[in-house]
Design a protein around this motif. Structure first.
Motif: not given
Length: 305
Positions: A72, A76, A151, A154, A156-161, A163
């Protein structure tokens, strides 16, 4: 390789081979790469520390190869530094060689329990057969294709999630370059023409399928478009002696069903046998993949810019 003879790896190389003790050497190389990316962008240790919610001393230890890098944190930092695809591939390869961290521990935040079980089983399987009528199977998805699907699904996922989820797909694909398991993908031809992104992305994905088809331990077989394909995906595994001999798996919107009942396994096996009997013959199979590549490359060439 002695430290005195260590050289910077070729950034275009898909694999950085290591000898005994390579985990330590890979750790130092991974730290060197992270430090180079940070300094090239003009960031301080404090800048990097804020990204991973850690301390400057932790970043310093990571860059010296004295502290293991969690996936992780690597993800990041790679996003923060804006590394290229080739640079990211090298970082991931070095991390794979240094990390004893369990695969699903690395991706715990984005991996549902049913998928963790599947990942454990994949590693010990002798044969894996996948049938798909909607999308390219996960084990054969390119990064951009996997990213686009994630994308889409999912939301509700952030860009980091997102990836991290793509990273999990990439890590699972590493087993395709090994002696086992042997992998067979049965894909309905319509999947090859279903757009989940721009034409150049789709062309790259179909080229990957075409190239995988000729791999030693993997095979991509196409079911003709006119075939009446079952709508559900099927994942089937067989194992060496000493373990459960056979297992089937079917994924749905919010979970998955693992099939171990003999009657249901017999039904699944008959379904797969019928699908195998209806795939294109070898030369037609190759031509089907070539047609799909040409289709998307043609559309990509027509797109402006």
């Amino acid at each position: 390789m002695p430290a005195a003879h260590m050289r910077q790896p070729d950034r275009d190389a898909p694999v950085v081979p290591m000898q005994d003790g390579g985990d330590r050497l890979s750790g130092r190389m991974l730290g060197d790469e992270l430090r180079a990316h940070r300094e090239r962008r003009g960031y301080t240790l404090a800048d990097a520390a804020r990204v991973i919610r850690g301390s400057t001393s932790k970043i310093s230890r990571m860059e010296r190869g004295q502290s293991p890098v969690k996936y992780r944190d690597l993800n990041d930092l790679a996003l923060f530094y804006g590394v290229s695809r080739q640079e990211r591939a090298l970082l991931d390869q070095l991390h794979q060689q240094t990390s004893n961290e369990d695969l699903f521990a690395r991706f715990a935040d984005v991996t549902p329990n049913y998928l963790k079980r599947l990942i454990r089983l994949e590693r010990s399987a002798d044969w894996i057969t996948v049938y798909e009528s909607r999308v390219v199977p996960g084990l054969l998805q390119t990064e951009d294709y996997a990213r686009a699907l994630t994308r889409m699904i999912e939301l509700e996922r952030s860009d980091n999630e997102v990836e991290l989820i793509v990273g999990l797909r990439k890590q699972r694909q590493l087993m395709l370059g090994q002696r086992r398991p042997r992998f067979v993908a049965l894909i309905w031809e319509k999947v090859l023409y279903q757009p989940y992104g721009p034409a150049d992305m789709m062309a790259e994905q179909i080229r990957f399928l075409r190239d995988t088809h000729s791999a030693k331990n993997a095979s991509v077989r196409i079911l003709p478009e006119g075939f009446i394909a079952p709508p559900t995906s099927v994942f089937h595994m067989t194992f060496d002696e000493g373990q459960s001999q056979e297992l089937a798996y079917s994924e749905h919107a919010d979970g998955a069903n693992y099939i171990t009942n003999k009657t249901q396994l017999d039904r699944t096996r008959k379904l797969l046998d019928n699908l195998r009997a209806n795939v294109y013959k070898a030369e037609e199979n190759t031509e089907a993949l070539k047609r799909a590549v040409a289709h998307w490359e043609g559309l990509a060439a027509e797109q402006p810019g």
